[in-house]
Design a protein around this motif. Structure first.
Motif, PDB file in Angstrom:
ATOM      1  N   UNK A 113     -11.920  24.772   3.366  1.00  7.20           N
ATOM      2  CA  UNK A 113     -12.599  25.110   2.125  1.00  7.20           C
ATOM      3  C   UNK A 113     -13.970  25.734   2.414  1.00  7.20           C
ATOM      4  N   UNK A 114     -14.290  26.838   1.773  1.00  4.04           N
ATOM      5  CA  UNK A 114     -15.606  27.448   1.989  1.00  4.04           C
ATOM      6  C   UNK A 114     -16.715  26.532   1.492  1.00  4.04           C
ATOM      7  N   UNK A 115     -17.915  26.659   2.028  1.00  2.76           N
ATOM      8  CA  UNK A 115     -19.022  25.782   1.599  1.00  2.76           C
ATOM      9  C   UNK A 115     -19.381  26.004   0.139  1.00  2.76           C
ATOM     10  N   UNK A 116     -19.825  24.939  -0.498  1.00  2.84           N
ATOM     11  CA  UNK A 116     -20.310  25.061  -1.868  1.00  2.84           C
ATOM     12  C   UNK A 116     -21.685  25.726  -1.856  1.00  2.84           C
ATOM     13  N   UNK A 165     -16.993  27.207 -11.083  1.00  4.14           N
ATOM     14  CA  UNK A 165     -16.682  25.782 -10.976  1.00  4.14           C
ATOM     15  C   UNK A 165     -16.603  25.382  -9.511  1.00  4.14           C
ATOM     16  N   UNK A 166     -17.185  24.228  -9.182  1.00  5.47           N
ATOM     17  CA  UNK A 166     -17.183  23.747  -7.799  1.00  5.47           C
ATOM     18  C   UNK A 166     -18.500  23.976  -7.091  1.00  5.47           C
ATOM     19  N   UNK A 167     -19.314  24.908  -7.591  1.00  4.24           N
ATOM     20  CA  UNK A 167     -20.638  25.123  -7.023  1.00  4.24           C
ATOM     21  C   UNK A 167     -21.650  24.212  -7.733  1.00  4.24           C
ATOM     22  N   UNK A 168     -22.932  24.391  -7.417  1.00 11.31           N
ATOM     23  CA  UNK A 168     -23.984  23.565  -8.001  1.00 11.31           C
ATOM     24  C   UNK A 168     -25.048  24.446  -8.651  1.00 11.31           C
ATOM     25  N   UNK A 169     -25.766  23.849  -9.582  1.00 10.80           N
ATOM     26  CA  UNK A 169     -26.928  24.491 -10.199  1.00 10.80           C
ATOM     27  C   UNK A 169     -28.161  23.643  -9.893  1.00 10.80           C
ATOM     28  N   UNK A 170     -29.248  24.332  -9.575  1.00  7.99           N
ATOM     29  CA  UNK A 170     -30.542  23.662  -9.394  1.00  7.99           C
ATOM     30  C   UNK A 170     -31.541  24.353 -10.315  1.00  7.99           C
ATOM     31  N   UNK A 206     -23.919  22.751   1.899  1.00  4.88           N
ATOM     32  CA  UNK A 206     -23.490  22.031   3.073  1.00  4.88           C
ATOM     33  C   UNK A 206     -24.386  22.277   4.282  1.00  4.88           C
ATOM     34  N   UNK A 207     -24.822  23.512   4.391  1.00  2.92           N
ATOM     35  CA  UNK A 207     -25.611  23.876   5.565  1.00  2.92           C
ATOM     36  C   UNK A 207     -27.094  23.666   5.360  1.00  2.92           C
ATOM     37  N   UNK A 208     -27.470  23.383   4.100  1.00  2.00           N
ATOM     38  CA  UNK A 208     -28.882  23.160   3.814  1.00  2.00           C
ATOM     39  C   UNK A 208     -29.722  24.393   4.032  1.00  2.00           C
TER      40      UNK A 208
END
Length: 244
Positions: free
Chosen positions: A85-88, A207-212, A241-243
């Motif tokens: 799975x690719x990183x979020x 969908x599946x990603x994040x919001x900041x 994932x990788x920060x």
């Protein structure tokens, strides 16, 4: 994965349910299966729609029959643990809080026994998982909001909420991509267009990603709005994932 259920939802669709709760672990399975179906497409599948706890799969029965589709879905499901799975990604959403753009910020602060500054600090301190899109094009249903800033819906919904408005309803937060009715408490507004039918990719979030959320002032809001209108603003994204 014995907990997974395959439910008939019509003559041309199947719902694949991964659980009966809204949890990140369930969402991870949904995202993995969505990616697997995208990388190993089944002839006849015309659309895949992720939701809080399931995938809705629309298909053309003229190309693939239900029993054949069900067999192929179960076969791919058995390989889910092998999926790469690719990183979020985290999408940064700049927000001007309070004032005309956030007319309910004072109410939310009073309801939660906090100051408006504290509400903003809490609201901008979390990565919010995008569980699904719905209601209007590109409207992100987010998880992970701090319960300290939870607030009730409006008793009387507004007839028209401006596009870009950021709101709170119960323990959820979200962004209105287009002008629409709504009953959420409005605490701010982003100059970004979460939905633009004229863009190559009309929907900003997936969908599946994040919001900041990031707090900005009026000057930066106006500057971004001008860039966004000209199609020159580059929304900040980075790998969670990788920060990076």
């Amino acid at each position: 994965m014995s907990e997974v259920k395959f439910l008939l939802t019509g003559d041309t669709s199947i719902s694949v349910e991964f659980g009966d709760e809204i949890r990140e672990e369930i969402n991870h399975k949904i995202r993995a299966f969505h990616f697997t179906l995208t990388e190993s497409p089944i002839p006849g599948v015309v659309e895949i729609v992720p939701t809080y706890r399931s995938l809705m799969i629309h298909y053309d029965p003229g190309i693939v029959l239900y029993n054949d589709l069900l067999w192929q879905l179960k076969h791919l499901l058995g390989k889910l643990d092998q999926a790469s799975i690719p990183p979020r990604h985290v999408i940064e959403i700049p927000v001007l809080y309070g004032g005309e753009e956030g007319p309910d910020l004072e109410f939310v602060a009073e309801h939660c026994n906090l100051s408006p500054v504290e509400v903003v600090q809490i609201h901008t301190s979390t990565d919010y998982l995008i569980y699904m899109l719905g209601f209007t094009p590109g409207f992100p249903y987010l998880g992970g909001m701090d319960k300290r800033i939870a607030a009730p819906r409006l008793k009387q919904p507004r007839v028209k909420i401006p596009a870009g408005s950021v709101g709170i309803a119960g323990s959820q937060t979200g962004v209105y991509p287009i002008d629409s009715p709504g009953g959420w408490q409005l605490i701010g507004k982003t100059p970004l267009r979460l939905y633009d039918p004229n863009r190559a990719t009309p929907v900003l979030c997936q969908a599946g990603d994040y919001i900041r959320f990031r707090s900005i002032d009026r000057r930066e809001f106006d500057s971004i709005a001008v860039q966004e209108a000209a199609g020159n603003y580059v929304c900040k994204r980075y790998s969670r994932e990788r920060g990076a």
